[in-house]
Scaffold this motif. Structure first.
Motif, PDB file in Angstrom:
ATOM      1  N   TYR A  20      38.542  44.162  35.556  1.00 10.37           N
ATOM      2  CA  TYR A  20      38.181  43.098  36.501  1.00 10.37           C
ATOM      3  C   TYR A  20      38.315  43.617  37.928  1.00 10.37           C
ATOM      4  O   TYR A  20      39.333  44.204  38.296  1.00 10.37           O
ATOM      5  CB  TYR A  20      39.087  41.882  36.299  1.00 10.37           C
ATOM      6  CG  TYR A  20      38.900  41.211  34.957  1.00 10.37           C
ATOM      7  CD1 TYR A  20      37.943  40.223  34.778  1.00 10.37           C
ATOM      8  CD2 TYR A  20      39.682  41.584  33.861  1.00 10.37           C
ATOM      9  CE1 TYR A  20      37.764  39.612  33.543  1.00 10.37           C
ATOM     10  CE2 TYR A  20      39.509  40.981  32.627  1.00 10.37           C
ATOM     11  CZ  TYR A  20      38.553  40.002  32.472  1.00 10.37           C
ATOM     12  OH  TYR A  20      38.376  39.405  31.246  1.00 10.37           O
ATOM     13  N   ASP A  21      37.293  43.375  38.748  1.00 12.63           N
ATOM     14  CA  ASP A  21      37.311  43.842  40.133  1.00 12.63           C
ATOM     15  C   ASP A  21      38.190  42.968  41.018  1.00 12.63           C
ATOM     16  O   ASP A  21      38.754  43.445  42.002  1.00 12.63           O
ATOM     17  CB  ASP A  21      35.888  43.875  40.699  1.00 12.63           C
ATOM     18  CG  ASP A  21      35.025  44.930  40.012  1.00 12.63           C
ATOM     19  OD1 ASP A  21      35.579  45.998  39.665  1.00 12.63           O
ATOM     20  OD2 ASP A  21      33.821  44.687  39.822  1.00 12.63           O
ATOM     21  N   GLN A  22      38.312  41.685  40.666  1.00  9.24           N
ATOM     22  CA  GLN A  22      39.116  40.758  41.450  1.00  9.24           C
ATOM     23  C   GLN A  22      39.987  39.930  40.511  1.00  9.24           C
ATOM     24  O   GLN A  22      39.567  39.622  39.386  1.00  9.24           O
ATOM     25  CB  GLN A  22      38.221  39.817  42.261  1.00  9.24           C
ATOM     26  CG  GLN A  22      37.266  40.517  43.214  1.00  9.24           C
ATOM     27  CD  GLN A  22      36.353  39.536  43.917  1.00  9.24           C
ATOM     28  OE1 GLN A  22      36.779  38.438  44.287  1.00  9.24           O
ATOM     29  NE2 GLN A  22      35.101  39.916  44.097  1.00  9.24           N
ATOM     30  N   PRO A  23      41.193  39.543  40.967  1.00  7.09           N
ATOM     31  CA  PRO A  23      42.068  38.730  40.103  1.00  7.09           C
ATOM     32  C   PRO A  23      41.402  37.442  39.629  1.00  7.09           C
ATOM     33  O   PRO A  23      41.603  37.009  38.490  1.00  7.09           O
ATOM     34  CB  PRO A  23      43.269  38.437  41.008  1.00  7.09           C
ATOM     35  CG  PRO A  23      43.283  39.549  41.999  1.00  7.09           C
ATOM     36  CD  PRO A  23      41.841  39.901  42.238  1.00  7.09           C
ATOM     37  N   GLY A  24      40.585  36.839  40.494  1.00  7.25           N
ATOM     38  CA  GLY A  24      39.942  35.589  40.117  1.00  7.25           C
ATOM     39  C   GLY A  24      38.921  35.739  39.007  1.00  7.25           C
ATOM     40  O   GLY A  24      38.602  34.765  38.310  1.00  7.25           O
ATOM     41  N   ASP A  25      38.397  36.959  38.831  1.00  8.45           N
ATOM     42  CA  ASP A  25      37.394  37.169  37.787  1.00  8.45           C
ATOM     43  C   ASP A  25      37.976  36.966  36.394  1.00  8.45           C
ATOM     44  O   ASP A  25      37.275  36.537  35.478  1.00  8.45           O
ATOM     45  CB  ASP A  25      36.811  38.581  37.897  1.00  8.45           C
ATOM     46  CG  ASP A  25      35.895  38.728  39.095  1.00  8.45           C
ATOM     47  OD1 ASP A  25      35.451  37.691  39.624  1.00  8.45           O
ATOM     48  OD2 ASP A  25      35.624  39.875  39.501  1.00  8.45           O
ATOM     49  N   TYR A  46      32.202  38.609  33.583  1.00  8.86           N
ATOM     50  CA  TYR A  46      32.881  38.850  34.858  1.00  8.86           C
ATOM     51  C   TYR A  46      33.740  40.117  34.834  1.00  8.86           C
ATOM     52  O   TYR A  46      34.607  40.288  35.678  1.00  8.86           O
ATOM     53  CB  TYR A  46      33.753  37.645  35.221  1.00  8.86           C
ATOM     54  CG  TYR A  46      32.941  36.410  35.527  1.00  8.86           C
ATOM     55  CD1 TYR A  46      32.462  36.170  36.812  1.00  8.86           C
ATOM     56  CD2 TYR A  46      32.626  35.502  34.520  1.00  8.86           C
ATOM     57  CE1 TYR A  46      31.703  35.049  37.094  1.00  8.86           C
ATOM     58  CE2 TYR A  46      31.868  34.376  34.792  1.00  8.86           C
ATOM     59  CZ  TYR A  46      31.404  34.153  36.076  1.00  8.86           C
ATOM     60  OH  TYR A  46      30.643  33.037  36.355  1.00  8.86           O
TER      61      TYR A  46
END
Length: 213
Positions: A20-25, A46
């Motif tokens: 995952y590129d971002q924690p929210g993904d 995602y």
């Protein structure tokens, strides 16, 4: 070949990780597919896929010693962890016949807050020994490890060499049928390494060894 002659059988093994590129993904991946299914919308992924292992198949016969050689990051340790049951494969299957004892990443299986003595009993129980069986072998384990009074100190105070000494001493005394050994022995001193090699040469006469380098 009879199934009783096979110690380890690996078929079509694969291990995928989700990057995952971002924690929210990660949260989006958890929630949105359910909402999209509910409203019959098209799916979106995602994460990026990273396959540490793909389509690995091999057999190891009882009594064989097999070495796995590869560059760092090639998936060797992942393969050993799946064989030992500490990781779940994404695809394929692993079958083993007999008790497996493993020396994988340095300190794995040890609770750093526990003393060496407590970790001996913890690891021995995980490997299938009863308390009574461990009691009977405890003095031999301590003698093999040769770490003196540190046996009653928390393992978080141990050097890397002491950690390997105790871990190997345990797996050497649990009557394993299969030994799985990662590169952890490389941190031991030369005299202890020679002791381990003598044990392994004797073990090769009756058991199966899977070794990574």
């Amino acid at each position: 070949m009879s199934s009783n002659e096979i110690a380890i059988k690996v078929q079509g093994l694969g291990k995928r990780y989700e990057i995952y590129d971002q924690p929210g993904d990660r949260l989006r991946q958890f929630l949105f597919p359910r909402l999209r299914n509910l409203f019959r919308l098209s799916h979106k992924q995602y994460f990026r896929e990273f396959w540490a292992l793909t389509d690995i198949s091999f057999e190891v016969k009882r009594g064989e010693t097999v070495g796995i050689i590869g560059r760092n990051g090639s998936g060797k340790s992942t393969l050993l962890q799946i064989i030992c049951g500490t990781l779940t494969p994404t695809t394929g299957s692993v079958q083993t016949n007999g008790r497996i004892a493993a020396l994988l990443e340095l300190g794995s299986g040890f609770n750093p807050e526990f003393t060496g003595r407590e970790n001996v009993y913890l690891n021995a129980s995980v490997l299938g020994l009863t308390k009574e069986e461990t009691d009977a072998r405890f003095d031999d384990i301590v003698a093999f490890a040769d770490i003196g009074d540190f046996i009653d100190q928390p393992t978080k105070t141990y050097s890397s060499g002491m950690m390997v000494r105790l871990a190997f001493a345990v797996i050497a005394h649990v009557d394993a049928d299969i030994l799985v050994i990662d590169e952890a022995l490389a941190v031991g001193d030369v005299f202890f390494t020679q002791k381990c090699m003598r044990f392994l040469r004797n073990f090769m006469k009756k058991g199966t060894i899977l070794f990574v380098s």
